[in-house]
Design an enzyme around this catalytic site. Structure first.
Site, PDB file in Angstrom:
ATOM      1  CE1 TYR A  51      -2.509  -3.006   0.671  1.00 32.90           C
ATOM      2  CE2 TYR A  51      -3.380  -2.786   3.197  1.00 32.90           C
ATOM      3  CZ  TYR A  51      -4.056  -3.247   1.120  1.00 32.90           C
ATOM      4  OH  TYR A  51      -4.461  -4.253   1.742  1.00 32.90           O
ATOM      5  CG  HIS A  80      -1.161  -9.346   0.193  1.00 36.15           C
ATOM      6  ND1 HIS A  80      -0.586  -7.645   0.151  1.00 36.15           N
ATOM      7  CD2 HIS A  80      -2.245  -9.101  -0.318  1.00 36.15           C
ATOM      8  CE1 HIS A  80      -1.450  -7.140   0.087  1.00 36.15           C
ATOM      9  NE2 HIS A  80      -2.716  -7.873   0.141  1.00 36.15           N
ATOM     10  CG  LEU A 110     -18.577  -1.347   4.617  1.00 40.94           C
ATOM     11  CD1 LEU A 110     -18.226   0.504   5.352  1.00 40.94           C
ATOM     12  CD2 LEU A 110     -19.819  -1.172   5.461  1.00 40.94           C
ATOM     13  N   GLY A 111     -18.991  -3.438   0.559  1.00 45.60           N
ATOM     14  CA  GLY A 111     -18.070  -3.170  -0.906  1.00 45.60           C
ATOM     15  C   GLY A 111     -17.680  -2.489  -1.291  1.00 45.60           C
ATOM     16  CG  PHE A 167     -22.078   0.304  -3.657  1.00 45.97           C
ATOM     17  CD1 PHE A 167     -22.672   0.748  -4.817  1.00 45.97           C
ATOM     18  CD2 PHE A 167     -23.579  -0.669  -3.742  1.00 45.97           C
ATOM     19  CE1 PHE A 167     -23.806   1.340  -5.695  1.00 45.97           C
ATOM     20  CE2 PHE A 167     -25.016  -1.038  -4.221  1.00 45.97           C
ATOM     21  CZ  PHE A 167     -24.908   0.231  -5.212  1.00 45.97           C
TER      22      PHE A 167
END
Length: 335
Positions: free
Chosen positions: A58, A124, A223-224, A227
């Site tokens: 990241y 990962h 939480l998609g 979305f």
């Protein structure tokens, strides 16, 4: 906040974690604000959301550096979940499971996080060119050296998450085979994969595997990718570097069709009080999938971290769960 176990009860964390990825990678670059992200981490810790999920990919590296600023002050309050095994190549993200690389990457992560030990170190992705036993054995050596407390697998079988291929890792059968092989080398303490109301596939195979073995399950993208919060509208544009700009569930057509999911979550939320949101119901659904499940929603603002933490207090009824189960399947999938 309720505590949940990771790895046969050996480690305990808050029921809702904090995904740090949006603070420096994958989503809209224009929204990244270091100070606001730091405030989100502090708020999460204040409210008991102590599992902080990061990765060297990241940024790369900037996410760990940012988190290290908080850990320098509050390490004893945090459960650090870091990842290794994906690195940024010239054109795309590549898997790297070579033992020498893993050892170097771990030392670098410890320096950036300003800590002496990683609580949960996750692979990962599996490197197709390195036997998983060899990779996992090298990671087990890090536990023996006192640099890591427990090991986990991340994003195996995930559908369309950031960094995932369009095919490959989505096969849960392959995932379970990798897990079984790794388990013969060193205990798997946790598995992280996408799990949400609009991506429930992990509940069909991975969750039973984890439950039968006392393995924790970290629900990625609960939480998609934002979305299911109900804050995104059909036709909303995304910056070119935002992964949702290329995600088939975030086309105007798919977003319009998938509003039915948000509407259903809002109906359930309305029965739980005026302050309960669709996002909190979505997280409560994930929590209801099993006592070993810990959702790790991403948040880069203190208000979102606080809202997510409060979802741990939402208790869905059998009727709520049945209503959510009857919602239409999400529109938009990779080919």
């Amino acid at each position: 906040m309720e505590r949940r176990s990771i790895g046969a009860g050996a480690l305990a964390v808050g029921a809702v974690g904090l995904g740090c990825m949006p603070m420096s990678w994958a989503y809209a670059p224009s929204r990244r604000r270091g100070q606001e992200s730091l405030a989100a981490v502090h708020t999460a810790l204040d409210l008991g959301s102590n599992l902080l999920d990061t990765a060297d990919l990241y940024g790369p590296f900037t996410n760990e550096l940012l988190l290290g600023r908080v850990l320098a002050e509050r390490r004893s309050e945090a459960f650090v979940s870091a990842k290794v095994g994906l690195r940024a190549g010239d054109q795309h993200v590549v898997a790297d499971g070579r033992p020498g690389y893993l050892r170097r990457a771990c030392d670098a992560t410890l320096r950036r996080l300003r800590t002496d030990v990683i609580d949960l170190y996750q692979l990962h992705r599996v490197d197709p060119d390195v036997p998983v036993e060899e990779t996992w054995g090298a990671m087990a050596e890090l536990v023996g050296a006192g640099k890591v407390r427990a090991l986990g697998f991340c994003a195996l079988g995930a559908g369309a998450g950031p960094g995932a291929g369009r095919r490959g890792d989505r096969a849960y059968g392959t995932t379970v085979r990798h897990l079984e092989r790794a388990q013969q080398v060193f205990p798997v303490s946790a598995v992280q994969a996408e799990l949400s109301v609009w991506s429930p596939e992990a509940a069909w195979q991975l969750l039973p595997w984890c439950a039968a073995r006392g393995v924790g399950f970290l629900a990625a993208m609960p939480l998609g990718s934002g979305f299911l919060t109900g804050t995104l509208t059909p036709g909303e544009g995304f910056e070119s570097q935002d992964v949702r700009a290329r995600h088939p569930r975030f086309t105007a057509h798919a977003m319009a069709s998938n509003q039915a999911l948000v509407a259903g979550l809002r109906r359930v939320a309305g029965r739980h009080g005026p302050g309960v949101t669709a996002a909190q119901v979505a997280l409560a659904w994930v929590l209801a999938q099993g006592p070993q499940v810990v959702p790790v929603p991403g948040a880069d603002r203190a208000r979102w971290a606080a809202e997510n933490a409060a979802a741990a207090e939402v208790r869905l009824t059998a009727g709520d769960l049945s209503e959510i189960a009857a919602l239409p399947a999400a529109v938009g999938a990779w080919d």
